[in-house]
Design a protein around this motif. Structure first.
Motif, PDB file in Angstrom:
ATOM      1  N   HIS A 144       0.594  -1.083  -0.042  1.00  0.00           N
ATOM      2  CA  HIS A 144       0.006   0.046  -0.015  1.00  0.00           C
ATOM      3  C   HIS A 144       0.784   1.011  -0.085  1.00  0.00           C
ATOM      4  O   HIS A 144       2.097   1.459   0.264  1.00  0.00           O
ATOM      5  CB  HIS A 144      -1.241  -0.330   0.807  1.00  0.00           C
ATOM      6  CG  HIS A 144      -1.548  -1.228   1.071  1.00  0.00           C
ATOM      7  ND1 HIS A 144      -2.890  -1.164  -0.023  1.00  0.00           N
ATOM      8  CD2 HIS A 144      -1.674  -2.919   1.253  1.00  0.00           C
ATOM      9  CE1 HIS A 144      -4.245  -2.659   0.315  1.00  0.00           C
ATOM     10  NE2 HIS A 144      -3.050  -3.441   1.217  1.00  0.00           N
ATOM     11  N   GLN A 145       0.574   2.194  -0.002  1.00  0.00           N
ATOM     12  CA  GLN A 145       1.591   3.742  -0.434  1.00  0.00           C
ATOM     13  C   GLN A 145       2.358   3.865   1.055  1.00  0.00           C
ATOM     14  O   GLN A 145       3.496   4.213  -0.228  1.00  0.00           O
ATOM     15  CB  GLN A 145      -0.140   5.540  -0.019  1.00  0.00           C
ATOM     16  CG  GLN A 145      -0.658   4.871  -1.191  1.00  0.00           C
ATOM     17  CD  GLN A 145      -1.518   6.555  -1.041  1.00  0.00           C
ATOM     18  OE1 GLN A 145      -1.602   6.715  -0.021  1.00  0.00           O
ATOM     19  NE2 GLN A 145      -1.836   6.413  -2.383  1.00  0.00           N
ATOM     20  N   ARG A 146       1.717   3.508   1.890  1.00  0.00           N
ATOM     21  CA  ARG A 146       2.334   3.439   3.409  1.00  0.00           C
ATOM     22  C   ARG A 146       4.155   2.828   3.206  1.00  0.00           C
ATOM     23  O   ARG A 146       5.102   3.776   3.192  1.00  0.00           O
ATOM     24  CB  ARG A 146       1.975   2.994   4.635  1.00  0.00           C
ATOM     25  CG  ARG A 146       3.265   3.120   5.627  1.00  0.00           C
ATOM     26  CD  ARG A 146       2.512   2.659   6.966  1.00  0.00           C
ATOM     27  NE  ARG A 146       3.066   2.755   7.838  1.00  0.00           N
ATOM     28  CZ  ARG A 146       3.871   1.563   8.481  1.00  0.00           C
ATOM     29  NH1 ARG A 146       4.157   0.631   7.614  1.00  0.00           N
ATOM     30  NH2 ARG A 146       4.826   1.822  10.011  1.00  0.00           N
ATOM     31  N   ASP A 147       3.614   1.776   2.224  1.00  0.00           N
ATOM     32  CA  ASP A 147       5.153   0.497   1.889  1.00  0.00           C
ATOM     33  C   ASP A 147       5.770   1.429   0.959  1.00  0.00           C
ATOM     34  O   ASP A 147       7.008   1.179   0.778  1.00  0.00           O
ATOM     35  CB  ASP A 147       4.363  -0.865   1.235  1.00  0.00           C
ATOM     36  CG  ASP A 147       3.241  -1.371   2.747  1.00  0.00           C
ATOM     37  OD1 ASP A 147       3.749  -1.782   3.899  1.00  0.00           O
ATOM     38  OD2 ASP A 147       2.747  -1.853   2.135  1.00  0.00           O
ATOM     39  N   TYR A 148       5.217   1.763  -0.234  1.00  0.00           N
ATOM     40  CA  TYR A 148       5.530   2.525  -1.676  1.00  0.00           C
ATOM     41  C   TYR A 148       6.518   3.780  -1.097  1.00  0.00           C
ATOM     42  O   TYR A 148       7.227   3.643  -1.447  1.00  0.00           O
ATOM     43  CB  TYR A 148       4.600   2.761  -2.869  1.00  0.00           C
ATOM     44  CG  TYR A 148       4.226   1.283  -3.531  1.00  0.00           C
ATOM     45  CD1 TYR A 148       4.365   0.539  -3.885  1.00  0.00           C
ATOM     46  CD2 TYR A 148       2.500   1.048  -3.495  1.00  0.00           C
ATOM     47  CE1 TYR A 148       5.404  -0.673  -4.537  1.00  0.00           C
ATOM     48  CE2 TYR A 148       2.332  -0.348  -4.064  1.00  0.00           C
ATOM     49  CZ  TYR A 148       3.458  -1.043  -4.328  1.00  0.00           C
ATOM     50  OH  TYR A 148       2.920  -1.773  -5.056  1.00  0.00           O
ATOM     51  N   PHE A 149       6.020   4.208  -0.720  1.00  0.00           N
ATOM     52  CA  PHE A 149       6.464   5.304   0.097  1.00  0.00           C
ATOM     53  C   PHE A 149       7.539   5.320   1.176  1.00  0.00           C
ATOM     54  O   PHE A 149       8.535   5.749   1.100  1.00  0.00           O
ATOM     55  CB  PHE A 149       5.766   6.697   0.715  1.00  0.00           C
ATOM     56  CG  PHE A 149       4.536   6.805   0.030  1.00  0.00           C
ATOM     57  CD1 PHE A 149       4.430   7.553  -1.217  1.00  0.00           C
ATOM     58  CD2 PHE A 149       3.323   7.063   0.606  1.00  0.00           C
ATOM     59  CE1 PHE A 149       3.347   8.147  -2.067  1.00  0.00           C
ATOM     60  CE2 PHE A 149       2.042   7.898   0.025  1.00  0.00           C
ATOM     61  CZ  PHE A 149       2.925   8.482  -0.894  1.00  0.00           C
ATOM     62  N   SER A 150       7.836   4.782   2.290  1.00  0.00           N
ATOM     63  CA  SER A 150       8.729   3.958   2.714  1.00  0.00           C
ATOM     64  C   SER A 150      10.004   3.272   1.815  1.00  0.00           C
ATOM     65  O   SER A 150      11.293   3.732   2.261  1.00  0.00           O
ATOM     66  CB  SER A 150       8.151   2.937   4.115  1.00  0.00           C
ATOM     67  OG  SER A 150       7.208   3.586   4.273  1.00  0.00           O
ATOM     68  N   LEU A 151       9.762   2.408   0.890  1.00  0.00           N
ATOM     69  CA  LEU A 151      10.738   2.125   0.332  1.00  0.00           C
ATOM     70  C   LEU A 151      11.025   3.495  -0.663  1.00  0.00           C
ATOM     71  O   LEU A 151      12.439   2.991  -0.597  1.00  0.00           O
ATOM     72  CB  LEU A 151      10.196   0.721  -0.819  1.00  0.00           C
ATOM     73  CG  LEU A 151       9.878  -0.315   0.307  1.00  0.00           C
ATOM     74  CD1 LEU A 151       9.107  -1.312  -0.479  1.00  0.00           C
ATOM     75  CD2 LEU A 151      11.342  -1.326   0.441  1.00  0.00           C
ATOM     76  N   PHE A 152       9.923   4.226  -1.086  1.00  0.00           N
ATOM     77  CA  PHE A 152      10.819   5.595  -2.388  1.00  0.00           C
ATOM     78  C   PHE A 152      12.032   6.086  -1.441  1.00  0.00           C
ATOM     79  O   PHE A 152      13.184   6.328  -2.033  1.00  0.00           O
ATOM     80  CB  PHE A 152       9.519   6.073  -2.236  1.00  0.00           C
ATOM     81  CG  PHE A 152      10.492   7.474  -3.415  1.00  0.00           C
ATOM     82  CD1 PHE A 152      10.625   7.646  -3.975  1.00  0.00           C
ATOM     83  CD2 PHE A 152       9.708   8.272  -2.872  1.00  0.00           C
ATOM     84  CE1 PHE A 152      10.901   8.564  -5.224  1.00  0.00           C
ATOM     85  CE2 PHE A 152      10.073   9.821  -3.320  1.00  0.00           C
ATOM     86  CZ  PHE A 152      10.872   9.596  -5.010  1.00  0.00           C
ATOM     87  N   LEU A 153      11.878   6.621   0.262  1.00  0.00           N
ATOM     88  CA  LEU A 153      12.584   6.760   0.382  1.00  0.00           C
ATOM     89  C   LEU A 153      13.509   5.984   1.591  1.00  0.00           C
ATOM     90  O   LEU A 153      14.589   6.759   0.834  1.00  0.00           O
ATOM     91  CB  LEU A 153      11.415   7.367   2.122  1.00  0.00           C
ATOM     92  CG  LEU A 153      10.659   8.510   1.863  1.00  0.00           C
ATOM     93  CD1 LEU A 153      10.471   8.930   3.673  1.00  0.00           C
ATOM     94  CD2 LEU A 153      11.544   9.479   1.572  1.00  0.00           C
ATOM     95  N   LEU A 154      13.755   4.976   1.285  1.00  0.00           N
ATOM     96  CA  LEU A 154      14.601   4.047   1.473  1.00  0.00           C
ATOM     97  C   LEU A 154      16.095   4.176   0.389  1.00  0.00           C
ATOM     98  O   LEU A 154      17.225   4.160   0.122  1.00  0.00           O
ATOM     99  CB  LEU A 154      14.462   2.881   0.994  1.00  0.00           C
ATOM    100  CG  LEU A 154      15.420   1.521   1.894  1.00  0.00           C
ATOM    101  CD1 LEU A 154      16.403   2.212   3.036  1.00  0.00           C
ATOM    102  CD2 LEU A 154      15.164   0.667   1.232  1.00  0.00           C
ATOM    103  N   GLY A 155      14.955   4.239  -0.866  1.00  0.00           N
ATOM    104  CA  GLY A 155      15.939   4.401  -2.284  1.00  0.00           C
ATOM    105  C   GLY A 155      17.124   5.832  -2.311  1.00  0.00           C
ATOM    106  O   GLY A 155      17.927   6.382  -2.579  1.00  0.00           O
ATOM    107  N   LEU A 156      16.059   7.077  -2.391  1.00  0.00           N
ATOM    108  CA  LEU A 156      16.439   8.194  -1.614  1.00  0.00           C
ATOM    109  C   LEU A 156      17.750   8.373  -1.098  1.00  0.00           C
ATOM    110  O   LEU A 156      18.549   9.240  -1.093  1.00  0.00           O
ATOM    111  CB  LEU A 156      15.110   9.385  -1.867  1.00  0.00           C
ATOM    112  CG  LEU A 156      14.734   9.445  -2.941  1.00  0.00           C
ATOM    113  CD1 LEU A 156      13.088  11.020  -2.509  1.00  0.00           C
ATOM    114  CD2 LEU A 156      14.421  10.068  -4.459  1.00  0.00           C
ATOM    115  N   PHE A 157      17.403   7.671   0.309  1.00  0.00           N
ATOM    116  CA  PHE A 157      18.262   8.074   0.800  1.00  0.00           C
ATOM    117  C   PHE A 157      19.481   6.900   0.895  1.00  0.00           C
ATOM    118  O   PHE A 157      20.630   7.367   2.007  1.00  0.00           O
ATOM    119  CB  PHE A 157      18.155   7.718   3.336  1.00  0.00           C
ATOM    120  CG  PHE A 157      17.142   8.727   3.319  1.00  0.00           C
ATOM    121  CD1 PHE A 157      16.496  10.027   2.422  1.00  0.00           C
ATOM    122  CD2 PHE A 157      15.597   8.333   4.210  1.00  0.00           C
ATOM    123  CE1 PHE A 157      15.719  10.863   3.300  1.00  0.00           C
ATOM    124  CE2 PHE A 157      14.582   9.194   4.682  1.00  0.00           C
ATOM    125  CZ  PHE A 157      14.754  10.356   3.136  1.00  0.00           C
TER     126      PHE A 157
END
Length: 113
Positions: free
Chosen positions: A54-67
């Protein structure tokens, strides 16, 4: 006569949990997101019973990629999402294999521009 040269494919290096950072920052983001999420109506695709992330998962993984600069592509993000540390720390399942092929459809079925 045109001479075409095939680009050599360089295999991506394997991403390991020890290379990833900023877990606590992403967890803090998740707590804030959990607080404000009830105030917003989810996209209709969130209700699809086939959906595993869900969105929470995708947003979290997106941030993991950015950081984490070691993650340089969607394939790298898919690989990082399969790590036990990622799943345990962020509470997510692995990104599906098709995520690397169709990243625009991950967040609410966004249409291509």
């Amino acid at each position: 006569m045109k001479l075409l040269m095939a680009a050599a494919r360089v295999p991506a290096s394997k991403i390991e949990a020890a290379q990833l950072r900023h877990w606590k920052l992403i967890e803090q983001f998740q707590r804030v997101l959990d607080e404000v999420s009830p105030q917003h109506q989810p996209h209709r695709s969130e209700y699809d019973p086939r959906r595993t992330l869900h969105q929470r998962d995708y947003f979290s993984l997106f941030l993991l990629g950015l950081f984490n600069p070691v993650i340089t592509s969607m394939r790298g993000l898919c690989q990082a999402s399969r790590l036990q540390r990622t799943q345990r720390s962020l509470g997510t399942l692995p990104l599906p294999g098709h995520a690397a092929r169709k990243p625009g459809q991950l967040l609410g079925g966004a249409e291509p521009l």
